[in-house]
Design a protein around this motif. Structure first.
Motif, PDB file in Angstrom:
ATOM      1  N   LYS A 190       6.750   4.240   0.513  1.00 28.50           N
ATOM      2  CA  LYS A 190       5.310   4.036   0.419  1.00 28.50           C
ATOM      3  C   LYS A 190       4.915   4.115  -1.049  1.00 28.50           C
ATOM      4  O   LYS A 190       5.630   4.695  -1.884  1.00 28.50           O
ATOM      5  CB  LYS A 190       4.537   5.076   1.224  1.00 28.50           C
ATOM      6  N   ALA A 191       3.773   3.511  -1.369  1.00 23.20           N
ATOM      7  CA  ALA A 191       3.207   3.610  -2.711  1.00 23.20           C
ATOM      8  C   ALA A 191       1.982   4.503  -2.637  1.00 23.20           C
ATOM      9  O   ALA A 191       1.178   4.391  -1.709  1.00 23.20           O
ATOM     10  CB  ALA A 191       2.826   2.229  -3.237  1.00 23.20           C
ATOM     11  N   VAL A 192       1.858   5.412  -3.584  1.00 23.34           N
ATOM     12  CA  VAL A 192       0.694   6.300  -3.629  1.00 23.34           C
ATOM     13  C   VAL A 192      -0.009   6.103  -4.962  1.00 23.34           C
ATOM     14  O   VAL A 192       0.607   5.799  -5.979  1.00 23.34           O
ATOM     15  CB  VAL A 192       1.096   7.777  -3.446  1.00 23.34           C
ATOM     16  N   ALA A 193      -1.327   6.276  -4.945  1.00 24.53           N
ATOM     17  CA  ALA A 193      -2.103   6.162  -6.170  1.00 24.53           C
ATOM     18  C   ALA A 193      -1.849   7.365  -7.049  1.00 24.53           C
ATOM     19  O   ALA A 193      -1.779   8.495  -6.563  1.00 24.53           O
ATOM     20  CB  ALA A 193      -3.593   6.051  -5.845  1.00 24.53           C
ATOM     21  N   GLY A 194      -1.699   7.153  -8.348  1.00 28.35           N
ATOM     22  CA  GLY A 194      -1.428   8.257  -9.261  1.00 28.35           C
ATOM     23  C   GLY A 194       0.005   8.737  -9.142  1.00 28.35           C
ATOM     24  O   GLY A 194       0.860   8.092  -8.556  1.00 28.35           O
ATOM     25  N   ARG A 195       0.236   9.921  -9.653  1.00 27.43           N
ATOM     26  CA  ARG A 195       1.581  10.518  -9.649  1.00 27.43           C
ATOM     27  C   ARG A 195       1.550  11.815  -8.879  1.00 27.43           C
ATOM     28  O   ARG A 195       0.702  12.685  -9.120  1.00 27.43           O
ATOM     29  CB  ARG A 195       2.054  10.793 -11.085  1.00 27.43           C
ATOM     30  N   GLU A 196       2.482  11.956  -7.945  1.00 32.52           N
ATOM     31  CA  GLU A 196       2.571  13.200  -7.195  1.00 32.52           C
ATOM     32  C   GLU A 196       3.357  14.225  -7.988  1.00 32.52           C
ATOM     33  O   GLU A 196       4.402  13.928  -8.565  1.00 32.52           O
ATOM     34  CB  GLU A 196       3.254  12.972  -5.832  1.00 32.52           C
ATOM     35  N   GLU A 197       2.892  15.451  -8.020  1.00 37.78           N
ATOM     36  CA  GLU A 197       3.610  16.509  -8.713  1.00 37.78           C
ATOM     37  C   GLU A 197       4.895  16.856  -7.956  1.00 37.78           C
ATOM     38  O   GLU A 197       4.937  16.838  -6.731  1.00 37.78           O
ATOM     39  CB  GLU A 197       2.728  17.762  -8.832  1.00 37.78           C
ATOM     40  N   SER A 256      -0.390  -3.104  -1.320  1.00 40.24           N
ATOM     41  CA  SER A 256      -1.441  -3.682  -0.476  1.00 40.24           C
ATOM     42  C   SER A 256      -1.987  -2.667   0.517  1.00 40.24           C
ATOM     43  O   SER A 256      -3.094  -2.831   1.039  1.00 40.24           O
ATOM     44  CB  SER A 256      -0.891  -4.899   0.286  1.00 40.24           C
ATOM     45  N   ALA A 257      -1.223  -1.613   0.767  1.00 45.57           N
ATOM     46  CA  ALA A 257      -1.671  -0.561   1.690  1.00 45.57           C
ATOM     47  C   ALA A 257      -1.201   0.790   1.147  1.00 45.57           C
ATOM     48  O   ALA A 257      -0.222   1.363   1.631  1.00 45.57           O
ATOM     49  CB  ALA A 257      -1.116  -0.803   3.098  1.00 45.57           C
ATOM     50  N   PRO A 258      -1.894   1.315   0.125  1.00 49.27           N
ATOM     51  CA  PRO A 258      -1.484   2.594  -0.463  1.00 49.27           C
ATOM     52  C   PRO A 258      -1.412   3.707   0.581  1.00 49.27           C
ATOM     53  O   PRO A 258      -2.233   3.770   1.500  1.00 49.27           O
ATOM     54  CB  PRO A 258      -2.596   2.879  -1.489  1.00 49.27           C
ATOM     55  N   ASN A 259      -0.377   4.545   0.450  1.00 48.48           N
ATOM     56  CA  ASN A 259      -0.136   5.695   1.327  1.00 48.48           C
ATOM     57  C   ASN A 259       0.402   5.309   2.702  1.00 48.48           C
ATOM     58  O   ASN A 259       0.685   6.190   3.508  1.00 48.48           O
ATOM     59  CB  ASN A 259      -1.404   6.552   1.500  1.00 48.48           C
ATOM     60  N   ARG A 260       0.558   4.010   2.960  1.00 48.55           N
ATOM     61  CA  ARG A 260       1.150   3.591   4.238  1.00 48.55           C
ATOM     62  C   ARG A 260       2.657   3.506   4.079  1.00 48.55           C
ATOM     63  O   ARG A 260       3.168   2.960   3.097  1.00 48.55           O
ATOM     64  CB  ARG A 260       0.611   2.230   4.664  1.00 48.55           C
ATOM     65  N   THR A 261       3.385   4.061   5.031  1.00 51.09           N
ATOM     66  CA  THR A 261       4.848   4.007   4.998  1.00 51.09           C
ATOM     67  C   THR A 261       5.339   2.705   5.634  1.00 51.09           C
ATOM     68  O   THR A 261       4.947   2.365   6.758  1.00 51.09           O
ATOM     69  CB  THR A 261       5.453   5.200   5.744  1.00 51.09           C
ATOM     70  N   PHE A 262       6.159   1.987   4.889  1.00 47.47           N
ATOM     71  CA  PHE A 262       6.801   0.778   5.408  1.00 47.47           C
ATOM     72  C   PHE A 262       8.269   1.098   5.661  1.00 47.47           C
ATOM     73  O   PHE A 262       8.951   1.662   4.797  1.00 47.47           O
ATOM     74  CB  PHE A 262       6.708  -0.371   4.402  1.00 47.47           C
ATOM     75  N   THR A 263       8.749   0.740   6.843  1.00 39.42           N
ATOM     76  CA  THR A 263      10.157   0.973   7.122  1.00 39.42           C
ATOM     77  C   THR A 263      11.004   0.005   6.305  1.00 39.42           C
ATOM     78  O   THR A 263      10.520  -1.040   5.837  1.00 39.42           O
ATOM     79  CB  THR A 263      10.481   0.768   8.610  1.00 39.42           C
TER      80      THR A 263
END
Length: 228
Positions: free
Chosen positions: A219-226, A164-171
């Motif tokens: 956190k969830a990020v769009a795509g895949r991080e290398e 619901s909030a990509p790239n936001r860190t949730f504790t």
């Protein structure tokens, strides 16, 4: 383009329905019986079902009941030669959304389909789409391309919160409170287990990735991080 599954053992009538649907901008799938229809739905996302009642191996009533037992809310339009009220009653009690009597007026069928899809879309407003992946709140289902994955409620709610909030860190505490509730006896290990399950389930999904933020949470990020 909406995908409509036509479940009808009369080959000529099934072909007619599919031709009309194609001509009106829908993507038809076809099945000759209820068991085959259920197998097709394991691999293909369907927006609406048109089903006869009298089918070999599994009739339309049992097909509808099986779909509803799986908590799927896909609209079902039942089509049958039986016009007695008792058959209509049984169809609606099984979980059908609408009912038509043969011989079918295809224009009326199209009007009913449009109405059912409008209602279905309104009921599906609670959804998140990331790339080609969609999370459907009403059925705890993740749809990616032609694959749909039904999740346990806690796993779904956890993934929904992160996406619901990509790239936001949730504790960890935030996630525990919002997914399990402040009064829950669940401990941080429970959260880690659920994160692990989600990563395993969607390890080949290129639309998002769940990242551990050391010392904080996830956190969830769009795509895949290398190199992640």
């Amino acid at each position: 383009m909406f995908t409509i599954l036509v479940v009808e053992d009369d080959v000529e009538l099934r072909g007619l329905f599919c031709a009309v649907l194609s001509e009106n901008g829908y993507h038809p799938l076809e099945s000759g019986d209820g068991e085959e229809a259920l197998r097709m739905m394991e691999h293909s996302y369907v927006d609406l079902i048109i089903s006869d009642i009298m089918l070999p191996r599994m009739d339309g009533y049992e097909l509808t009941r099986a779909i509803r037992r799986s908590n799927m809310t896909v609209p079902i339009l039942m089509v049958t030669a039986r016009d007695a009220m008792v058959y209509m009653r049984d169809g609606f009690q099984a979980g059908a959304d609408d009912y038509m009597i043969k011989p079918v007026d295809v224009n009326e069928m199209l009007w009913r389909i449009r109405a059912l899809l409008r209602r279905s879309q309104a009921a599906h407003d609670q959804r998140i789409t990331i790339g080609s992946t969609t999370l459907l709140c009403d059925s705890y289902t993740v749809v990616s391309g032609q694959t749909q994955t039904a999740l346990p409620p806690k796993e779904f709610n956890l993934l929904y919160k992160l996406l619901s909030a990509p790239n936001r860190t949730f504790t960890r505490l935030q996630l525990m409170d919002e997914v399990w509730g402040m009064e829950s006896d669940a401990d941080p290990h429970t959260l880690e287990v659920h994160i692990g399950r989600l990563r395993e389930r969607f390890k080949t999904n290129g639309d998002f990735e769940i990242i551990t933020v050391r010392g904080l949470g996830y956190k969830a990020v769009a795509g895949r991080e290398e190199n992640s």
